[in-house]
Write a protein that holds these residues in place. Structure first.
Motif, PDB file in Angstrom:
ATOM      1  N   THR A  25       0.856  -1.185   0.000  1.00 46.29           N
ATOM      2  CA  THR A  25       0.000   0.000   0.000  1.00 46.29           C
ATOM      3  C   THR A  25       0.892   1.235   0.000  1.00 46.29           C
ATOM      4  N   LEU A  44      -1.257  -0.273  -3.837  1.00 47.28           N
ATOM      5  CA  LEU A  44      -2.679  -0.136  -3.521  1.00 47.28           C
ATOM      6  C   LEU A  44      -2.833   1.096  -2.641  1.00 47.28           C
ATOM      7  N   ASP A  86      -8.651   1.791  -3.884  1.00 43.11           N
ATOM      8  CA  ASP A  86      -9.507   0.923  -3.078  1.00 43.11           C
ATOM      9  C   ASP A  86     -10.859   1.612  -2.886  1.00 43.11           C
ATOM     10  N   LEU A 183      -7.695 -10.670  -4.409  1.00 42.40           N
ATOM     11  CA  LEU A 183      -6.923 -10.593  -3.172  1.00 42.40           C
ATOM     12  C   LEU A 183      -7.612 -11.440  -2.101  1.00 42.40           C
ATOM     13  N   ILE A 206      -2.822 -11.277   1.397  1.00 42.49           N
ATOM     14  CA  ILE A 206      -2.377 -10.498   2.564  1.00 42.49           C
ATOM     15  C   ILE A 206      -2.795 -11.371   3.748  1.00 42.49           C
ATOM     16  N   LEU A 216       0.793  -8.882  -0.536  1.00 43.68           N
ATOM     17  CA  LEU A 216       0.512  -7.475  -0.248  1.00 43.68           C
ATOM     18  C   LEU A 216       0.812  -7.213   1.217  1.00 43.68           C
ATOM     19  N   ILE A 218       0.826  -3.772   4.171  1.00 41.90           N
ATOM     20  CA  ILE A 218       0.504  -2.361   4.410  1.00 41.90           C
ATOM     21  C   ILE A 218       1.822  -1.662   4.727  1.00 41.90           C
TER      22      ILE A 218
END
Ligand code: KIV
Length: 285
Positions: A25, A44, A86, A183, A206, A216, A218
């Motif tokens: 992200t 993202l 998103d 995802l 994730i 993925l 954050i």
């Protein structure tokens, strides 16, 4: 050498060649620049910005306008990386029309490459409508934070055969609808691996283990910036909270002790001006 512009084909090809997709992200311009320079495959602009940037307790309060502003910044910082926006809570839940209009804003106003939205079969008509508008869609199932109230909190999903079955059905339905990627969040690796093998679109993870087509994280977790809690699936690669707090403490100490600013931080008067200025001060200016 600047990175070649990534497209959906770049990401889809990685599934074919078996190269794992590295996805992160990002919410701002400098982080997006760092990510592109590091060679990140995808970014993202998650609605997790609600917690990571704005200090909300969850993602529900995040608005479309906030998402657009952060997407614009990330797009400027990472012009060649594949960037997904998103869709925040209530930007697609009410109707297909609203979903298309809001998905379109991400591309029109922020120039991102596609959108991600949460949910399986129950958002299938939204996914189809957005795809029909020519927009790349990434599905998102498993732990879906926007509906964590219905899930009874931020809990891993599909840990029993009975709860894994509907997840697998959702995944198949999302691919069948035409979504270009999926995802899985907080799903057992056995279930995620099965889905990744079954689907021909890239299946990203994730907290869904190593058998997916990519991962993925954050960014605020990866760099050790987010302090409120750390999910089990997070790996922290550095601790910027400590680095930044220590730097700020050192600055405070320097200011209090008169060590900052030093001579090299000052804009001195031009040659000859200082002496004249001092004379003038003596004469009362
Ligand atoms: O908003 C976000 O960053 C996300 C991830 C938690 C998957 O949706």
């Amino acid at each position: 050498m600047p990175q070649k512009k990534h497209s959906i084909h770049t990401i889809q090809k990685m599934k074919t060649t078996g190269e794992k997709v590295a996805w992160l992200t990002a919410y701002d311009y400098p982080t997006a620049q760092f990510a592109e320079a590091a060679g990140m495959d995808m970014l993202l602009v998650g609605d997790s910005l609600g917690m990571c940037v704005y200090g909300y307790e969850g993602t529900v309060p995040v608005t479309m306008d906030q998402c657009i502003v952060h997407c614009e910044a990330v797009r400027r910082g990472a012009p060649n990386t594949f960037v997904l926006g998103d869709m925040p809570f209530m930007s697609y839940q009410a109707s297909d029309e609203e979903a298309v209009r809001n998905a379109g804003r991400f591309l029109k106003e922020a120039g991102v490459d596609g959108v991600k939205l949460e949910g399986g079969k129950r958002v299938l008509s939204r996914i189809k409508a957005i795809l029909d508008a020519g927009i790349v869609v990434c599905g998102h199932i498993g732990l879906t934070p926007q509906s964590s109230g219905q899930l009874g909190g931020h809990k891993a999903q599909g840990r029993t055969i009975d709860s894994a079955r509907p997840l697998i059905e959702d995944a198949l339905a999302i691919e069948e609808a035409g979504a270009q990627m999926l995802l899985l969040e907080a799903v057992p690796p056995e279930v995620a691996g099965f889905i990744a093998r079954k689907l021909s679109i890239p299946v990203l993870s994730i907290g869904a283990g190593p058998y997916c087509d990519g991962q993925l994280l954050i960014v605020s977790d990866l760099i050790g910036q987010f302090q409120a809690f750390t999910p089990k699936f997070v790996k922290k690669y550095c601790n910027v909270a400590e680095i930044i707090t220590n730097a700020m403490r050192a600055y405070i100490d320097d200011v209090k002790a008169g060590r900052f600013p030093a001579d090299e931080h000052c804009y001195h008067m031009l040659k000859g001006e200082k002496e004249k200025f001092e004379e003038l001060i003596k004469e009362g200016l």
